[in-house]
Design a protein around this motif. Structure first.
Motif, PDB file in Angstrom:
ATOM      1  N   ASP A 294      -1.309  26.265  -0.652  1.00  0.00           N
ATOM      2  CA  ASP A 294       0.129  26.723  -0.970  1.00  0.00           C
ATOM      3  C   ASP A 294       1.226  25.770  -0.537  1.00  0.00           C
ATOM      4  O   ASP A 294       2.242  25.841  -1.103  1.00  0.00           O
ATOM      5  CB  ASP A 294       0.208  28.153  -0.833  1.00  0.00           C
ATOM      6  CG  ASP A 294      -0.745  29.192  -2.016  1.00  0.00           C
ATOM      7  OD1 ASP A 294      -1.116  28.298  -2.840  1.00  0.00           O
ATOM      8  OD2 ASP A 294      -0.921  30.263  -1.494  1.00  0.00           O
ATOM      9  N   TYR A 295       1.224  25.418   0.803  1.00  0.00           N
ATOM     10  CA  TYR A 295       1.913  24.654   1.567  1.00  0.00           C
ATOM     11  C   TYR A 295       2.185  23.468   1.135  1.00  0.00           C
ATOM     12  O   TYR A 295       1.203  22.631   0.738  1.00  0.00           O
ATOM     13  CB  TYR A 295       1.501  24.834   3.072  1.00  0.00           C
ATOM     14  CG  TYR A 295       2.635  24.478   4.082  1.00  0.00           C
ATOM     15  CD1 TYR A 295       3.892  24.732   4.108  1.00  0.00           C
ATOM     16  CD2 TYR A 295       2.297  23.498   4.886  1.00  0.00           C
ATOM     17  CE1 TYR A 295       4.884  24.522   4.796  1.00  0.00           C
ATOM     18  CE2 TYR A 295       3.327  23.037   5.879  1.00  0.00           C
ATOM     19  CZ  TYR A 295       4.827  23.609   5.935  1.00  0.00           C
ATOM     20  OH  TYR A 295       5.668  23.263   6.620  1.00  0.00           O
ATOM     21  N   GLU A 296       3.355  23.176   1.226  1.00  0.00           N
ATOM     22  CA  GLU A 296       3.828  21.536   0.691  1.00  0.00           C
ATOM     23  C   GLU A 296       3.689  20.622   1.700  1.00  0.00           C
ATOM     24  O   GLU A 296       3.703  19.311   1.511  1.00  0.00           O
ATOM     25  CB  GLU A 296       5.211  21.509   0.126  1.00  0.00           C
ATOM     26  CG  GLU A 296       5.336  22.455  -1.212  1.00  0.00           C
ATOM     27  CD  GLU A 296       4.347  21.895  -2.094  1.00  0.00           C
ATOM     28  OE1 GLU A 296       4.334  20.585  -2.671  1.00  0.00           O
ATOM     29  OE2 GLU A 296       3.605  22.727  -2.694  1.00  0.00           O
ATOM     30  N   TRP A 297       3.528  20.895   3.304  1.00  0.00           N
ATOM     31  CA  TRP A 297       3.091  19.839   4.130  1.00  0.00           C
ATOM     32  C   TRP A 297       4.273  18.714   4.215  1.00  0.00           C
ATOM     33  O   TRP A 297       3.948  17.628   4.170  1.00  0.00           O
ATOM     34  CB  TRP A 297       1.944  19.058   3.984  1.00  0.00           C
ATOM     35  CG  TRP A 297       0.809  20.335   3.943  1.00  0.00           C
ATOM     36  CD1 TRP A 297      -0.006  20.825   3.123  1.00  0.00           C
ATOM     37  CD2 TRP A 297       0.312  21.039   5.319  1.00  0.00           C
ATOM     38  NE1 TRP A 297      -1.032  21.524   3.400  1.00  0.00           N
ATOM     39  CE2 TRP A 297      -0.613  21.873   4.853  1.00  0.00           C
ATOM     40  CE3 TRP A 297       0.521  20.872   6.489  1.00  0.00           C
ATOM     41  CZ2 TRP A 297      -1.216  22.639   5.850  1.00  0.00           C
ATOM     42  CZ3 TRP A 297      -0.027  21.795   7.378  1.00  0.00           C
ATOM     43  CH2 TRP A 297      -0.963  22.534   7.009  1.00  0.00           C
TER      44      TRP A 297
ATOM     45  N   LEU B  51       0.812  -1.212   0.091  1.00  0.00           N
ATOM     46  CA  LEU B  51       0.041  -0.109   0.050  1.00  0.00           C
ATOM     47  C   LEU B  51       0.793   1.140  -0.045  1.00  0.00           C
ATOM     48  O   LEU B  51       1.748   1.377   0.746  1.00  0.00           O
ATOM     49  CB  LEU B  51      -1.024  -0.035   1.079  1.00  0.00           C
ATOM     50  CG  LEU B  51      -1.861  -1.257   1.474  1.00  0.00           C
ATOM     51  CD1 LEU B  51      -2.297  -1.065   2.624  1.00  0.00           C
ATOM     52  CD2 LEU B  51      -2.849  -1.402   0.196  1.00  0.00           C
ATOM     53  N   PHE B  52       0.585   2.103  -0.904  1.00  0.00           N
ATOM     54  CA  PHE B  52       1.480   3.292  -1.276  1.00  0.00           C
ATOM     55  C   PHE B  52       0.434   4.385  -0.549  1.00  0.00           C
ATOM     56  O   PHE B  52      -0.330   4.888  -1.291  1.00  0.00           O
ATOM     57  CB  PHE B  52       2.030   3.678  -2.415  1.00  0.00           C
ATOM     58  CG  PHE B  52       2.824   2.464  -3.067  1.00  0.00           C
ATOM     59  CD1 PHE B  52       4.293   2.756  -2.847  1.00  0.00           C
ATOM     60  CD2 PHE B  52       2.597   1.403  -3.372  1.00  0.00           C
ATOM     61  CE1 PHE B  52       5.208   1.941  -3.186  1.00  0.00           C
ATOM     62  CE2 PHE B  52       3.580   0.384  -4.071  1.00  0.00           C
ATOM     63  CZ  PHE B  52       5.059   0.718  -3.615  1.00  0.00           C
ATOM     64  N   ILE B  53       0.799   5.019   0.458  1.00  0.00           N
ATOM     65  CA  ILE B  53       0.033   6.206   1.237  1.00  0.00           C
ATOM     66  C   ILE B  53       0.303   7.445   0.542  1.00  0.00           C
ATOM     67  O   ILE B  53       1.647   7.739   0.790  1.00  0.00           O
ATOM     68  CB  ILE B  53      -0.129   6.092   2.681  1.00  0.00           C
ATOM     69  CG1 ILE B  53       0.010   4.654   3.281  1.00  0.00           C
ATOM     70  CG2 ILE B  53      -1.206   7.010   3.060  1.00  0.00           C
ATOM     71  CD1 ILE B  53      -1.506   4.215   2.931  1.00  0.00           C
ATOM     72  N   PRO B  54      -0.208   8.133  -0.114  1.00  0.00           N
ATOM     73  CA  PRO B  54       0.103   9.342  -0.788  1.00  0.00           C
ATOM     74  C   PRO B  54       0.297  10.553   0.387  1.00  0.00           C
ATOM     75  O   PRO B  54      -0.398  10.572   1.396  1.00  0.00           O
ATOM     76  CB  PRO B  54      -1.139  10.040  -1.914  1.00  0.00           C
ATOM     77  CG  PRO B  54      -2.308   9.083  -1.003  1.00  0.00           C
ATOM     78  CD  PRO B  54      -1.638   7.984  -0.416  1.00  0.00           C
ATOM     79  N   PRO B  55       1.440  11.192   0.179  1.00  0.00           N
ATOM     80  CA  PRO B  55       1.563  12.468   0.989  1.00  0.00           C
ATOM     81  C   PRO B  55       0.327  13.358   0.931  1.00  0.00           C
ATOM     82  O   PRO B  55      -0.083  13.611  -0.129  1.00  0.00           O
ATOM     83  CB  PRO B  55       2.866  13.023   0.665  1.00  0.00           C
ATOM     84  CG  PRO B  55       3.137  12.544  -0.844  1.00  0.00           C
ATOM     85  CD  PRO B  55       2.320  11.186  -0.977  1.00  0.00           C
ATOM     86  N   LEU B  56       0.192  14.195   1.775  1.00  0.00           N
ATOM     87  CA  LEU B  56      -0.754  15.230   1.834  1.00  0.00           C
ATOM     88  C   LEU B  56      -0.480  16.308   0.522  1.00  0.00           C
ATOM     89  O   LEU B  56      -1.668  16.824   0.131  1.00  0.00           O
ATOM     90  CB  LEU B  56      -0.535  16.014   2.960  1.00  0.00           C
ATOM     91  CG  LEU B  56      -2.000  17.131   3.336  1.00  0.00           C
ATOM     92  CD1 LEU B  56      -3.381  16.401   3.098  1.00  0.00           C
ATOM     93  CD2 LEU B  56      -1.817  17.835   4.677  1.00  0.00           C
ATOM     94  N   ARG B  57       0.710  16.466   0.239  1.00  0.00           N
ATOM     95  CA  ARG B  57       0.985  17.441  -1.049  1.00  0.00           C
ATOM     96  C   ARG B  57       0.236  16.621  -2.274  1.00  0.00           C
ATOM     97  O   ARG B  57      -0.043  17.702  -3.318  1.00  0.00           O
ATOM     98  CB  ARG B  57       2.391  17.875  -1.297  1.00  0.00           C
ATOM     99  CG  ARG B  57       3.249  16.784  -1.376  1.00  0.00           C
ATOM    100  CD  ARG B  57       4.577  17.194  -1.562  1.00  0.00           C
ATOM    101  NE  ARG B  57       5.471  15.875  -1.845  1.00  0.00           N
ATOM    102  CZ  ARG B  57       6.010  15.157  -0.835  1.00  0.00           C
ATOM    103  NH1 ARG B  57       5.867  15.482   0.560  1.00  0.00           N
ATOM    104  NH2 ARG B  57       6.825  13.935  -1.033  1.00  0.00           N
ATOM    105  N   GLU B  58       0.038  15.552  -2.043  1.00  0.00           N
ATOM    106  CA  GLU B  58      -0.720  14.919  -3.564  1.00  0.00           C
ATOM    107  C   GLU B  58      -2.067  14.579  -3.237  1.00  0.00           C
ATOM    108  O   GLU B  58      -2.598  14.194  -4.229  1.00  0.00           O
ATOM    109  CB  GLU B  58      -0.079  13.598  -3.758  1.00  0.00           C
ATOM    110  CG  GLU B  58       1.627  13.810  -4.307  1.00  0.00           C
ATOM    111  CD  GLU B  58       2.461  12.624  -4.447  1.00  0.00           C
ATOM    112  OE1 GLU B  58       1.672  11.532  -4.438  1.00  0.00           O
ATOM    113  OE2 GLU B  58       3.587  12.614  -4.681  1.00  0.00           O
ATOM    114  N   ARG B  59      -2.732  15.131  -2.335  1.00  0.00           N
ATOM    115  CA  ARG B  59      -4.040  15.026  -1.870  1.00  0.00           C
ATOM    116  C   ARG B  59      -4.520  16.418  -1.430  1.00  0.00           C
ATOM    117  O   ARG B  59      -5.224  16.021  -0.386  1.00  0.00           O
ATOM    118  CB  ARG B  59      -4.357  13.702  -1.183  1.00  0.00           C
ATOM    119  CG  ARG B  59      -3.537  13.602  -0.072  1.00  0.00           C
ATOM    120  CD  ARG B  59      -3.863  12.374   0.776  1.00  0.00           C
ATOM    121  NE  ARG B  59      -5.189  12.339   1.263  1.00  0.00           N
ATOM    122  CZ  ARG B  59      -5.316  12.064   2.700  1.00  0.00           C
ATOM    123  NH1 ARG B  59      -4.330  11.783   3.435  1.00  0.00           N
ATOM    124  NH2 ARG B  59      -6.427  11.984   3.291  1.00  0.00           N
TER     125      ARG B  59
END
Length: 462
Positions: A353-356, A309-317
């Motif tokens: 705007d933030y990359e988290w 399972l690849f959990i996407p980072p917040l910057r990608e969702r």
């Protein structure tokens, strides 16, 4: 040039105070003559409490045990890697791993003893917590918040994995919610009524984690007791091994054998014990990179990644930020007895705007911090309540030499975007044939497939 005794002792005391091991030396009369800074920290006492005093004046031991220092002084007995539990002058329990040796003069007469100690008091408490508390799993799939397409795909794949007992590898950056997924899978499976045990593999040193995972046999080493490990404690249920890439290669080999044989062997034992445990492991770096860097055995990766399972980072969702923020507002409204309704548009704009880099966990902490600054009459989180993290803008010169406030991509994000675009172009060139594209890119087919999954790029599996 020879040093006199005074200079020699000055060097000795300076040396013992800078090393990160507790040093305790007694003379032939049993009086403490050296007690370094680290030992003072371990035992919670000052040097004045101990120097020029006998051990029994300061410390108390269980009836059946004796100080390893006194044993070395009176019997000339050397002790290696001995676990010792005793009490300081305030009754506080101390647990150390000691190496203790007698000091002999030229006539082979014992004239003192020296002890080097490592503190494991906090680790002992952690061991007890892990073994006694089987882990209350509070998360289910209903707890997982998100509606972005790539995130929903991971949730759906996770739900399907509840039907079997196959090993699972969860890949994701710190703060993406890997344990939330692990608990949800456990609670959605037919193992939900059985134990769920979680262990962060990076939290303990190699010398202890083997015994914690696999258990110990009494007498395996000095001070060891008969103790079941976490695999035995999780029998019938699920064990989560967090940050599996932090385990040393020897322990990874033993874990591989456990997965293959479905048995464990306690430290110091000669017999195998059958176990029925589903293993879920997490890793906070790309598996291919972890293998290349020697952090993860390739054979263990294949065994663990039956389901990956690849959990996407917040910057990608980022479309999920609003849902997540509302959830955290409700949570902290209850905790702080507030009645916050929303976040201002300006604050949301900063969020988008933030990359988290800290992902969902960072968003939660930021909202918690903001709600600590609100007045009881406030209803909305404003930009003034936010930390400076999201207010920072990078000055950029335009063609007109005017300074504007503009957010730039991080180097990591720029490289990821560029890599994804390049992979898509190469795949198109080879009609989305993975084998041909991998050959052209001069990387393994497995490495290319990993990157395609990471960037959600569709292809033929040839």
């Amino acid at each position: 040039m020879f040093l006199d005794n005074e200079d020699f002792h000055s060097i000795l005391y300076s040396l013992t105070d800078v090393i990160d091991i507790g040093i305790h030396i007694i003379d032939q009369n049993g009086l403490t003559i050296v007690y370094n800074k680290k030992m003072s920290e371990i035992e919670g006492m000052s040097a004045e409490d101990v120097l020029m005093k006998e051990i029994p004046e300061v410390f108390k031991f269980h009836e059946e045990t004796e100080s390893t220092l006194i044993r070395a002084l009176h019997h000339g007995q050397e002790t290696k890697n001995s676990k010792q539990t005793y009490f300081n002058n305030r009754g506080q329990e101390i647990t150390t791993i000691n190496n203790t040796i007698p000091i002999f003069n030229q006539s082979q007469k014992v004239i003192g003893a020296i002890e080097a100690a490592k503190d494991i008091s906090s680790l002992e408490r952690l061991i007890k917590d892990n073994i006694l508390n089987k882990g209350e799993t509070k998360y289910t799939f209903e707890s997982i918040i998100g509606e972005s397409e790539n995130f929903l795909a991971v949730i759906e794949k996770s739900k399907r994995s509840t039907r079997t007992a196959s090993s699972i590898l969860i890949v994701g950056e710190t703060g993406t919610g890997k344990e939330l997924f692990a608990q949800s899978i456990h609670n959605g499976s037919n193992r939900s009524t059985m134990p769920f045990i979680s262990q962060n593999c990076a939290a303990l040193p190699d010398s202890l984690i083997e015994g914690i995972l696999f258990g110990t046999k009494k007498g395996a080493f000095t001070g060891s007791i008969e103790r079941p490990g976490l695999f035995e404690q999780a029998h019938g249920g699920t064990i989560l091994l967090d940050e599996i890439n932090s385990l040393n290669p020897q322990l990874q080999a033993k874990l591989l054998r456990t997965i293959q044989e479905r048995t464990i062997r306690r430290v110091g034992d000669t017999k195998d014990i059958d176990i029925d445990v589903r293993i879920i492991a997490t890793i906070n770096e790309e598996p291919i990179d972890a293998i290349a860097n020697g952090h993860l055995r390739k054979d263990l990766y294949y065994r663990l990644s039956v389901v990956t399972l690849f959990i996407p980072p917040l910057r990608e969702r980022k479309q999920d930020i609003h849902l997540l923020a509302q959830s955290f507002i409700r949570k902290f409204n209850d905790l702080f007895e507030l009645n916050i309704e929303d976040i201002s548009e300006e604050a949301y704009s900063l969020f988008y705007d933030y990359e988290w880099p800290g992902n969902v966990r960072e968003l939660e902490h930021i909202i918690e911090g903001a709600m600590n600054l609100l007045e009881s009459t406030d209803k909305t989180i404003q930009t003034s309540h936010l930390p400076t993290f999201s207010k920072k803008k990078v000055p950029v010169k335009t063609n007109q030499h005017e300074e504007v406030s503009e957010s730039l991509l991080s180097l990591e994000d720029y490289l990821s975007t560029t890599e994804k675009l390049y992979l898509e172009n190469v795949l198109k060139r080879y009609q989305f044939n993975v084998s041909q594209a991998a050959k052209a890119l001069q990387i393994s087919r497995q490495s290319l497939q990993y990157r395609l999954r990471k960037y959600q790029i569709k292809s033929f599996t040839v």
